[in-house]
Design an enzyme around this catalytic site. Structure first.
Site, PDB file in Angstrom:
ATOM      1  CB  THR A 147       7.180   2.845 -10.260  1.00 21.37           C
ATOM      2  OG1 THR A 147       6.087   2.002 -10.632  1.00 21.37           O
ATOM      3  CG2 THR A 147       7.954   2.157  -9.146  1.00 21.37           C
ATOM      4  CE1 TYR A 184      12.073   0.205 -12.331  1.00 24.20           C
ATOM      5  CE2 TYR A 184       9.841  -0.681 -12.322  1.00 24.20           C
ATOM      6  CZ  TYR A 184      10.707   0.389 -12.456  1.00 24.20           C
ATOM      7  OH  TYR A 184      10.213   1.648 -12.679  1.00 24.20           O
ATOM      8  CE  LYS A 188      12.836   3.996 -10.838  1.00 22.16           C
ATOM      9  NZ  LYS A 188      13.704   5.159 -11.119  1.00 22.16           N
TER      10      LYS A 188
END
Length: 389
Positions: A147, A184, A188
């Protein structure tokens, strides 16, 4: 050759698997555990677009596109035993890893969800990377959608990959620091670091595809039949900003912009995101990089207020009366931050942008106006609420 697409039931994973399968005679295997459906149900919402189960989708792919090389297996990548069986049986040449719990708001609800998100996402990636090493599949091209959120919101232009660090007159290229803003997004950042370590230790060719906020309801392949549609989330937890705004417009709600809304965020259409993944998955092994390569999967940065105003303008074409309202910003953020992000490597991959934001909004309204009853029945999900434990 065998190509595995994880998260094959997901918003990006399904159309990516479908596109790849239409462009090759090689085997394409979609993998998912259907957890995204459970998470959205847990927060009291539903996909605005009805999504079929995988057997229905695969049948439609054969009928509409003549695809006979696409199959599906259900399983949890966070379980090492499942990954062991998956790699032993299928020995993939390429893995497109698009499986994750992808919601920052969901990961921020409480400690339980933060722990779940970090365990689920990082365990799946570690299982796959170590599985490739332990099964002598070190030539497998590992492609992960991470991301652009790993970069945070720095004041300087964001590079496509690493950064240059200088100290006491000496300079070196270093990985971009983890500046993620949610539990979250930090998964990544950790995945990016683990992929770099796996490449260093196991010599696995890796493409770290840092996906921007993705908009749209259609790709070239999904337009062919309603059974091929991908999901569309519009709730507070799983709906991205553009998708929530569009759903609010369909439901007759004003589009709400916090503060000035001049801060820019990175965006890409679903069509352009899927194209890049297909190009990487189908690259000739002799032509793809043997190194770890970072791609900023973004076509341009768009301000929040431009998103709202575009939705209002396009809404007129669909006879939607859309008001844009500004409210005091409850968040501690720079409402004028002008994000700049390099994307030359990714644009070289896809050639040119296939769909701009205005075109994406037209697709979204064309789809959502067919399912306005579903959105109106769940309009209380535009805002956070009490969740089932």
């Amino acid at each position: 050759m065998t190509i595995i697409v994880t998260g094959g039931d997901g918003y990006i994973g399904w159309p990516a698997a479908l596109r790849i399968a239409t462009r090759t005679d090689d085997r394409v295997l979609a993998v998912d555990n259907f957890a995204r459906r459970d998470w959205v149900e847990e927060v009291g919402s539903v996909s605005a677009v009805p999504v079929g189960w995988m057997d229905e989708r695969i049948e439609a792919a054969e009928e509409v596109h003549g695809v006979t090389n696409l199959s599906f297996v259900q399983g949890d990548l966070a379980e090492k035993s499942f990954v062991e069986e998956l790699l032993t049986v299928h020995e993939p040449d390429v893995i497109v890893h698009a499986a994750a719990q992808p919601s920052a708001p969901y990961s921020q609800i409480n400690g339980e969800r933060a722990n779940y998100t970090q365990h689920n996402n990082m365990q799946a990636t570690r299982n796959l990377l170590w599985g490739l090493e332990e099964h002598d599949l070190n030539d497998t091209h590992f492609i992960e959608t991470t991301t652009t959120g790993v970069y945070g919101a720095p004041e300087f232009p964001i590079p496509e990959g690493g950064a240059v660090m200088e100290n006491q007159g000496e300079r070196d290229d270093v990985p971009f620091p983890a500046m993620a803003g949610s539990w979250y997004h930090l998964t990544k950042s950790h995945d990016a670091a683990n992929m770099r370590l796996a490449h260093s230790q196991f010599d696995i060719p890796i493409s770290d595809v840092r996906t921007a906020i993705t908009y749209g309801t259609e790709t070239e392949e999904t337009r062919g039949d309603d059974r091929l549609k991908t999901r569309f989330d519009f709730d507070y937890y799983f709906g991205t900003v553009g998708h929530r705004f569009a759903a609010q417009a369909v439901a007759g709600y004003p589009v709400t912009v916090y503060g000035k809304g001049e801060q820019r965020k990175p965006f890409i259409s679903l069509e352009d995101a899927v194209e890049g993944l297909a190009e990487l998955a189908l690259a000739d092994p002799d032509d793809r990089p043997d190194d770890l390569t970072v791609y900023n999967q973004v076509t341009r940065a768009i301000s929040i207020v431009e998103i709202a105003e575009t939705i209002a303008d396009v809404g007129d074409e669909f006879e939607l009366d859309v008001d844009v309202e500004h409210f005091e910003n409850p968040r501690d953020e720079d409402e004028t931050h002008k994000m700049e992000i390099e994307n030359d490597r990714y644009m070289d991959l896809i050639g040119e942008q296939a769909q701009d934001f205005e075109g994406g909004v037209r697709d979204i309204f064309g789809t959502l106006t067919q399912y306005d009853d579903t959105i109106e029945a769940h309009e209380d999900r535009f805002l956070p609420g009490v969740l089932e434990e």
